[in-house]
Design a protein around this motif. Structure first.
Motif, PDB file in Angstrom:
ATOM      1  N   GLU A 197       0.872  -1.179   0.000  1.00  0.00           N
ATOM      2  CA  GLU A 197       0.000   0.000   0.000  1.00  0.00           C
ATOM      3  C   GLU A 197       0.904   1.222   0.000  1.00  0.00           C
ATOM      4  OE1 GLU A 197      -2.114  -0.769   3.642  1.00  0.00           O
ATOM      5  OE2 GLU A 197      -3.815  -1.602   2.543  1.00  0.00           O
ATOM      6  N   ILE A 198       0.610   2.162  -0.895  1.00  0.00           N
ATOM      7  CA  ILE A 198       1.359   3.418  -0.907  1.00  0.00           C
ATOM      8  C   ILE A 198       0.382   4.561  -0.713  1.00  0.00           C
ATOM      9  CG2 ILE A 198       3.228   2.499  -2.334  1.00  0.00           C
ATOM     10  CD1 ILE A 198       2.081   3.977  -4.717  1.00  0.00           C
ATOM     11  N   TRP A 199       0.884   5.665  -0.181  1.00  0.00           N
ATOM     12  CA  TRP A 199       0.089   6.871  -0.009  1.00  0.00           C
ATOM     13  C   TRP A 199       1.029   8.052  -0.012  1.00  0.00           C
ATOM     14  CZ3 TRP A 199       1.054   3.292   3.719  1.00  0.00           C
ATOM     15  CH2 TRP A 199       1.744   3.719   4.860  1.00  0.00           C
ATOM     16  N   LEU A 200       0.457   9.227  -0.122  1.00  0.00           N
ATOM     17  CA  LEU A 200       1.235  10.455  -0.112  1.00  0.00           C
ATOM     18  C   LEU A 200       1.073  11.143   1.230  1.00  0.00           C
ATOM     19  CD1 LEU A 200       0.335  11.877  -3.622  1.00  0.00           C
ATOM     20  CD2 LEU A 200       2.247  10.412  -2.987  1.00  0.00           C
ATOM     21  N   HIS A 201       2.174  11.615   1.752  1.00  0.00           N
ATOM     22  CA  HIS A 201       2.143  12.472   2.935  1.00  0.00           C
ATOM     23  C   HIS A 201       2.321  13.903   2.434  1.00  0.00           C
ATOM     24  CE1 HIS A 201       2.678  13.722   7.101  1.00  0.00           C
ATOM     25  NE2 HIS A 201       3.522  14.600   6.595  1.00  0.00           N
ATOM     26  N   LYS A 216       9.240   9.502  -7.376  1.00  0.00           N
ATOM     27  CA  LYS A 216      10.003   8.257  -7.344  1.00  0.00           C
ATOM     28  C   LYS A 216       9.469   7.368  -6.235  1.00  0.00           C
ATOM     29  CE  LYS A 216      14.223   9.986  -9.302  1.00  0.00           C
ATOM     30  NZ  LYS A 216      15.675   9.981  -9.264  1.00  0.00           N
ATOM     31  N   VAL A 217       9.488   6.069  -6.510  1.00  0.00           N
ATOM     32  CA  VAL A 217       9.110   5.092  -5.488  1.00  0.00           C
ATOM     33  C   VAL A 217      10.266   4.117  -5.324  1.00  0.00           C
ATOM     34  CG1 VAL A 217       6.625   5.285  -5.905  1.00  0.00           C
ATOM     35  CG2 VAL A 217       7.950   3.602  -7.163  1.00  0.00           C
ATOM     36  N   PRO A 218      10.407   3.544  -4.138  1.00  0.00           N
ATOM     37  CA  PRO A 218      11.492   2.597  -3.904  1.00  0.00           C
ATOM     38  C   PRO A 218      11.377   1.370  -4.807  1.00  0.00           C
ATOM     39  CG  PRO A 218      10.497   3.291  -1.840  1.00  0.00           C
ATOM     40  CD  PRO A 218       9.622   3.801  -2.941  1.00  0.00           C
ATOM     41  N   VAL A 219      12.503   0.783  -5.132  1.00  0.00           N
ATOM     42  CA  VAL A 219      12.540  -0.397  -5.992  1.00  0.00           C
ATOM     43  C   VAL A 219      11.693  -1.518  -5.407  1.00  0.00           C
ATOM     44  CG1 VAL A 219      14.052  -2.186  -6.933  1.00  0.00           C
ATOM     45  CG2 VAL A 219      14.783   0.196  -6.953  1.00  0.00           C
ATOM     46  N   ARG A 220      11.712  -1.679  -4.088  1.00  0.00           N
ATOM     47  CA  ARG A 220      10.929  -2.767  -3.492  1.00  0.00           C
ATOM     48  C   ARG A 220       9.435  -2.585  -3.715  1.00  0.00           C
ATOM     49  NH1 ARG A 220      12.432  -2.072   2.856  1.00  0.00           N
ATOM     50  NH2 ARG A 220      12.725   0.154   2.744  1.00  0.00           N
ATOM     51  N   VAL A 221       8.969  -1.355  -3.909  1.00  0.00           N
ATOM     52  CA  VAL A 221       7.562  -1.142  -4.260  1.00  0.00           C
ATOM     53  C   VAL A 221       7.338  -1.575  -5.706  1.00  0.00           C
ATOM     54  CG1 VAL A 221       5.760   0.588  -4.628  1.00  0.00           C
ATOM     55  CG2 VAL A 221       7.218   0.731  -2.604  1.00  0.00           C
ATOM     56  N   LEU A 222       8.229  -1.188  -6.594  1.00  0.00           N
ATOM     57  CA  LEU A 222       8.108  -1.563  -8.002  1.00  0.00           C
ATOM     58  C   LEU A 222       8.185  -3.073  -8.195  1.00  0.00           C
ATOM     59  CD1 LEU A 222      10.306   1.207  -9.653  1.00  0.00           C
ATOM     60  CD2 LEU A 222       7.809   1.077  -9.614  1.00  0.00           C
ATOM     61  N   ASP A 223       8.885  -3.763  -7.312  1.00  0.00           N
ATOM     62  CA  ASP A 223       9.027  -5.217  -7.412  1.00  0.00           C
ATOM     63  C   ASP A 223       7.858  -5.984  -6.814  1.00  0.00           C
ATOM     64  OD1 ASP A 223      11.435  -4.910  -8.694  1.00  0.00           O
ATOM     65  OD2 ASP A 223      12.664  -5.260  -6.907  1.00  0.00           O
ATOM     66  N   THR A 224       6.926  -5.298  -6.172  1.00  0.00           N
ATOM     67  CA  THR A 224       5.787  -5.944  -5.529  1.00  0.00           C
ATOM     68  C   THR A 224       4.727  -6.301  -6.569  1.00  0.00           C
ATOM     69  OG1 THR A 224       6.172  -4.625  -3.544  1.00  0.00           O
ATOM     70  CG2 THR A 224       4.046  -5.719  -3.720  1.00  0.00           C
ATOM     71  N   GLU A 225       4.137  -7.473  -6.399  1.00  0.00           N
ATOM     72  CA  GLU A 225       3.127  -7.953  -7.347  1.00  0.00           C
ATOM     73  C   GLU A 225       1.867  -7.079  -7.363  1.00  0.00           C
ATOM     74  OE1 GLU A 225       0.454 -11.965  -8.042  1.00  0.00           O
ATOM     75  OE2 GLU A 225       2.349 -12.127  -6.952  1.00  0.00           O
ATOM     76  N   ASN A 226       1.366  -6.703  -6.195  1.00  0.00           N
ATOM     77  CA  ASN A 226       0.151  -5.890  -6.077  1.00  0.00           C
ATOM     78  C   ASN A 226       0.488  -4.577  -5.397  1.00  0.00           C
ATOM     79  OD1 ASN A 226      -1.731  -8.048  -6.968  1.00  0.00           O
ATOM     80  ND2 ASN A 226      -1.041  -9.029  -5.081  1.00  0.00           N
ATOM     81  N   VAL A 227       0.105  -3.466  -6.020  1.00  0.00           N
ATOM     82  CA  VAL A 227       0.356  -2.145  -5.439  1.00  0.00           C
ATOM     83  C   VAL A 227      -0.957  -1.363  -5.453  1.00  0.00           C
ATOM     84  CG1 VAL A 227       1.674  -0.011  -5.566  1.00  0.00           C
ATOM     85  CG2 VAL A 227       2.739  -2.164  -6.280  1.00  0.00           C
ATOM     86  N   VAL A 228      -1.305  -0.803  -4.297  1.00  0.00           N
ATOM     87  CA  VAL A 228      -2.547  -0.047  -4.140  1.00  0.00           C
ATOM     88  C   VAL A 228      -2.206   1.338  -3.604  1.00  0.00           C
ATOM     89  CG1 VAL A 228      -4.768   0.055  -2.942  1.00  0.00           C
ATOM     90  CG2 VAL A 228      -3.839  -2.158  -3.672  1.00  0.00           C
ATOM     91  N   LEU A 229      -2.765   2.380  -4.239  1.00  0.00           N
ATOM     92  CA  LEU A 229      -2.611   3.756  -3.767  1.00  0.00           C
ATOM     93  C   LEU A 229      -3.797   4.090  -2.873  1.00  0.00           C
ATOM     94  CD1 LEU A 229      -1.296   6.603  -3.850  1.00  0.00           C
ATOM     95  CD2 LEU A 229      -2.670   7.033  -5.909  1.00  0.00           C
ATOM     96  N   LEU A 230      -3.526   4.509  -1.653  1.00  0.00           N
ATOM     97  CA  LEU A 230      -4.565   4.906  -0.703  1.00  0.00           C
ATOM     98  C   LEU A 230      -4.780   6.408  -0.784  1.00  0.00           C
ATOM     99  CD1 LEU A 230      -3.386   2.868   2.417  1.00  0.00           C
ATOM    100  CD2 LEU A 230      -4.985   2.156   0.619  1.00  0.00           C
ATOM    101  N   SER A 231      -6.016   6.830  -0.607  1.00  0.00           N
ATOM    102  CA  SER A 231      -6.387   8.241  -0.656  1.00  0.00           C
ATOM    103  C   SER A 231      -6.929   8.668   0.701  1.00  0.00           C
ATOM    104  CB  SER A 231      -7.454   8.434  -1.738  1.00  0.00           C
ATOM    105  OG  SER A 231      -7.908   9.758  -1.767  1.00  0.00           O
TER     106      SER A 231
END
Length: 128
Positions: free
Chosen positions: A81-85, A104-119
């Motif tokens: 899960e990613i979000w913006l501060h 930019k996002v960390p490589v480990r985020v890009l390597d994750t199978e499922n990525v969700v942006l939280l609002s």
């Protein structure tokens, strides 16, 4: 020419900034108010993730000071899960601003199978 003491200070600040931008968090903290603008109409772009980073349009009030958006994330198994501060820098102006960001996002985020942006409004956007 920079003196060694100033060079060390600048290097330290750069390292601190990188740690904040790429932070693995245990608690979602959106910071100051904002919304993710997801309409499919220019200049707004729907949120997406690619090799360049996170592309997202945000709306917030302000206009008098510089605002900072930092990517935060939490990984659990095959999902991140990613979000913006949002740091509004104490901006009390009330203009409604819309900006399209590429962060930019960390490589480990890009390597994750499922990525969700939280609002902040409770919505989520499946990016992968």
């Amino acid at each position: 020419m920079l003196r060694p003491g100033r060079l060390f200070l600048i290097a330290t600040l750069l390292v601190i900034g990188c740690e904040v931008t790429d932070s693995l968090s245990t608690e979602v903290d959106f910071g100051d108010p904002y919304t993710i603008a997801a309409e499919d109409a220019p200049p707004v772009v729907p949120p997406r993730l690619d090799a360049e980073g996170l592309h997202v349009s945000v709306r917030y009030s302000g206009g008098c000071k510089t605002h900072l958006f930092l990517v935060q994330f939490l990984s659990r198994g095959d999902t991140t899960e990613i979000w913006l501060h949002h740091d509004a820098n104490g901006d009390r102006c009330e203009a409604l601003l819309t900006n399209t960001l590429t962060l930019k996002v960390p490589v480990r985020v890009l390597d994750t199978e499922n990525v969700v942006l939280l609002s902040p409004d409770g919505a989520s956007f499946k990016l992968r």
